[in-house]
Scaffold this motif. Sequence first.
Motif, PDB file in Angstrom:
ATOM      1  N   ASN A 174      -2.061  11.881 -12.079  1.00 18.25           N
ATOM      2  CA  ASN A 174      -1.505  12.071 -10.744  1.00 18.25           C
ATOM      3  C   ASN A 174      -1.200  13.544 -10.507  1.00 18.25           C
ATOM      4  O   ASN A 174      -0.853  14.273 -11.445  1.00 18.25           O
TER       5      ASN A 174
ATOM      6  N   VAL B 279      -9.252   8.450  -4.568  1.00 14.01           N
ATOM      7  CA  VAL B 279      -8.603   7.398  -3.781  1.00 14.01           C
ATOM      8  C   VAL B 279      -9.016   7.491  -2.316  1.00 14.01           C
ATOM      9  O   VAL B 279      -9.277   6.479  -1.660  1.00 14.01           O
TER      10      VAL B 279
ATOM     11  N   ILE C 109      -5.376  10.462   3.799  1.00 12.55           N
ATOM     12  CA  ILE C 109      -6.075   9.240   3.388  1.00 12.55           C
ATOM     13  C   ILE C 109      -6.184   8.283   4.567  1.00 12.55           C
ATOM     14  O   ILE C 109      -7.224   7.649   4.798  1.00 12.55           O
ATOM     15  N   THR C 110      -5.116   8.212   5.336  1.00 14.48           N
ATOM     16  CA  THR C 110      -5.116   7.337   6.501  1.00 14.48           C
ATOM     17  C   THR C 110      -6.108   7.813   7.550  1.00 14.48           C
ATOM     18  O   THR C 110      -6.689   7.000   8.285  1.00 14.48           O
TER      19      THR C 110
ATOM     20  N   PHE D 120       1.561  10.364  -4.102  1.00 12.17           N
ATOM     21  CA  PHE D 120       1.018  11.239  -3.069  1.00 12.17           C
ATOM     22  C   PHE D 120       2.142  11.759  -2.181  1.00 12.17           C
ATOM     23  O   PHE D 120       3.161  11.086  -1.971  1.00 12.17           O
TER      24      PHE D 120
ATOM     25  N   SER E 237       0.875   4.145  -2.748  1.00 16.97           N
ATOM     26  CA  SER E 237       0.640   5.533  -2.368  1.00 16.97           C
ATOM     27  C   SER E 237       1.815   6.429  -2.744  1.00 16.97           C
ATOM     28  O   SER E 237       1.626   7.540  -3.258  1.00 16.97           O
ATOM     29  N   THR E 238       3.028   5.948  -2.510  1.00 14.01           N
ATOM     30  CA  THR E 238       4.221   6.761  -2.723  1.00 14.01           C
ATOM     31  C   THR E 238       4.660   6.805  -4.176  1.00 14.01           C
ATOM     32  O   THR E 238       4.959   7.882  -4.713  1.00 14.01           O
TER      33      THR E 238
ATOM     34  N   GLN F 279      -0.624  13.984   2.117  1.00 14.30           N
ATOM     35  CA  GLN F 279      -1.803  13.384   1.480  1.00 14.30           C
ATOM     36  C   GLN F 279      -2.019  11.948   1.963  1.00 14.30           C
ATOM     37  O   GLN F 279      -3.160  11.537   2.200  1.00 14.30           O
ATOM     38  N   ILE F 280      -0.941  11.197   2.123  1.00 16.83           N
ATOM     39  CA  ILE F 280      -1.074   9.834   2.649  1.00 16.83           C
ATOM     40  C   ILE F 280      -1.627   9.881   4.064  1.00 16.83           C
ATOM     41  O   ILE F 280      -2.469   9.063   4.452  1.00 16.83           O
TER      42      ILE F 280
ATOM     43  N   TRP G 116       0.698   6.360  -7.033  1.00 17.67           N
ATOM     44  CA  TRP G 116      -0.162   7.541  -7.031  1.00 17.67           C
ATOM     45  C   TRP G 116       0.637   8.833  -6.829  1.00 17.67           C
ATOM     46  O   TRP G 116       0.103   9.916  -7.055  1.00 17.67           O
TER      47      TRP G 116
ATOM     48  N   ASN H 150     -11.121   4.394  -0.767  1.00 14.81           N
ATOM     49  CA  ASN H 150     -10.392   3.666   0.278  1.00 14.81           C
ATOM     50  C   ASN H 150     -11.169   3.665   1.583  1.00 14.81           C
ATOM     51  O   ASN H 150     -11.230   2.637   2.285  1.00 14.81           O
TER      52      ASN H 150
ATOM     53  N   ILE I 102       0.804  -1.217   0.000  1.00 19.10           N
ATOM     54  CA  ILE I 102       0.000   0.000   0.000  1.00 19.10           C
ATOM     55  C   ILE I 102       0.839   1.269   0.000  1.00 19.10           C
ATOM     56  O   ILE I 102       0.521   2.254  -0.682  1.00 19.10           O
TER      57      ILE I 102
END
Length: 486
Positions: free
Chosen positions: A347, A356, A293-294, A285, A279-280, A289-290, A283, A360, A275
Motif C-alpha cells: 500500500n 486497483v 478511482i471513482t 487510499f 478503499s479507506t 485517490q478514491i 488499500w 475496477n 467498498i
Amino acid sequence: MTEALASSAPIKKPSFWTKTAYGFGSAAYGTKDAGLKYFLLLFYSQVIGVDARLVSLAILIALIFDAISDPIVGYWSDNFRSKWGRRHPFMYAAAIPVALSYYFIWTPPEGWSDQALFWYIVILAITIRTFITIYETPSTALAPELTDDYDERSNILSFRHFFGWSGGNAMTVIAFSFIFPAFVTVAITNGQFNRDAYAFYGLIGSLVIFTAILISALGTHHYIPKLRKAEPKRDMTLRKIFTEIYQTVSSPSFFALFLASLVAFIASGLTAGLILYFSTFFWEFTAEQIGMITLGVFFAAFSGGILAPIVTRKLGKKRGALIVGLAAFIGVPLPIFLRLIDVLPENGTPEIFWFVLITNTIDTALIVCYQILAASMMADLVEQGEAKTGKRSEGLFFAAGTFMRKFGEGFGIVIAGFVLSIAGVATGATQGELSDETLWKLGAIYVPTVLVLFATVLTIISFYKIDRNTHEETLKELAARKSDTP
C-alpha cells in the motif's frame, strides 16, 4: 378493441433526444443509490457513531416496507388513467418528496441516542424508497412502450444505465474531490469523517434528484399521446388484483431472471456497502485517490453502454449475460484475493493504486453491460405476459426490476454491516486504526461470500428461455390478434 390495443404501437427507434431524456431520469435513482449504498453505513457508524448493526437493521426494516410498495406502484401505474397517461403523473408527484427526504437523512439531529437515530433512519429510508419507487417504476416502464425492437431495447436501456451510473458516480467524485477536502479541519484531518460534509453532500444530491426527475418527465411528456393507455375501468377486488399479478409474472423465464437479478443485486449491495471500507482502510487510499478511482466509473459506464447493444446483436441477451457476467463476477473480488495471498505491491505505492484503478474500471464496465442485458431481458417479458393474459403490464414487470435492485442492494448492505461486525471493525475507527488481522479477516470473509453469490446468479439465469426468435414470434402473434380484433 381495448384502449390499450387501440393506442399507437411503440416506435421502433425513438429519437436520440427522447432516449437522452428517458435515460437522464435514472440520474435520480443513481444519486440516491450511491448515497445509500456507499456512504450511509459509513456515515452513521463511523461519523455519527451508531452501531453498524442498528444501521443495518434500520435499512432492513425499510426494505420490508419497500417490498410492499413495488408491486402496488407497478400495478397502479399500469392501470392508471389521466390526461397525462399512465406513467407521468407518478413521475411528477415523486420529485419533491424524494428530494426532501434524501436531504434530511444526511442531516440527523445532534445529541440523539442510538435508538432515536435508529428510528430517524427507518422513517426517512422508508420515505426515500417509497417515493423513488413511485418515480422509478413508471419511468423505467416507458422502455418497452417506446420500442418493441429486440436490439433497440438494449440501446435505449444503455442510456438509462449510463446516466444512472454516471449520476451516482458524479456525486461520489464530487464528494471525494471537492466536498471532503473542503471540510478538512485541524481536529478532523480527513473530511470524509466530518458530519458537516455530508450535510452539504445531501443538499447537492437532493437538487440533482429533483432536477433529473423533472427533466426526464418533461422530456418525454410529448410522447404521452403515443404511449399505450390503460385497460378500460373494471371492478376489481384485492383478490382479483393479486391473482392478475400472479398470472402476469408466473413464467419460468420471469422467475429465473427475477431470482438471478435479486441475488446479483445482493452481491452488488454487499460490495457497495464495503467498498469505502476497502478503499479507506484495506488499500489506505487518500480521498483524492478514491476520487480518481471513482472517475474511472464514467469511462466504465460509457463503455458498458456501448458494449451491451453489440453483445445483444452478436451473442443474444442470455448468452451475452452469461459470458459477460462470468468475467465481471470473477473480477469483483480479484484484487482483494490477490492482496490476501500477498502477491500485490505494498500500500502507498503508485503500482497498487493504478492496479486497483484499472481493474475496477474494466470490471465496472462489464457489470454495467451485464445489468443492461438483464434489464433488456426483463423488457422482453412484457410481450410474453401480454400474449398470456391479453394485458400490457410494463409497470408490473419493471416494478419487479425496481424491487430486485432496491431490496437486493439494500439487503446486501445489511449483510455488509454484519460482515463488519464479525471482522471486528470498530465503530468510530478512522483510517490507520484497524489492525492487519482485522483487515485480513474482512477480506477473507468478503471474497468467498461474494463469489458464492455470483456463482448462484449464473446458475439461475441459465433457465431464462426467451431469445430473439422467441420474441419476434410473440410480436407476430400479438400483431395477428390485433388485426383479428373487430
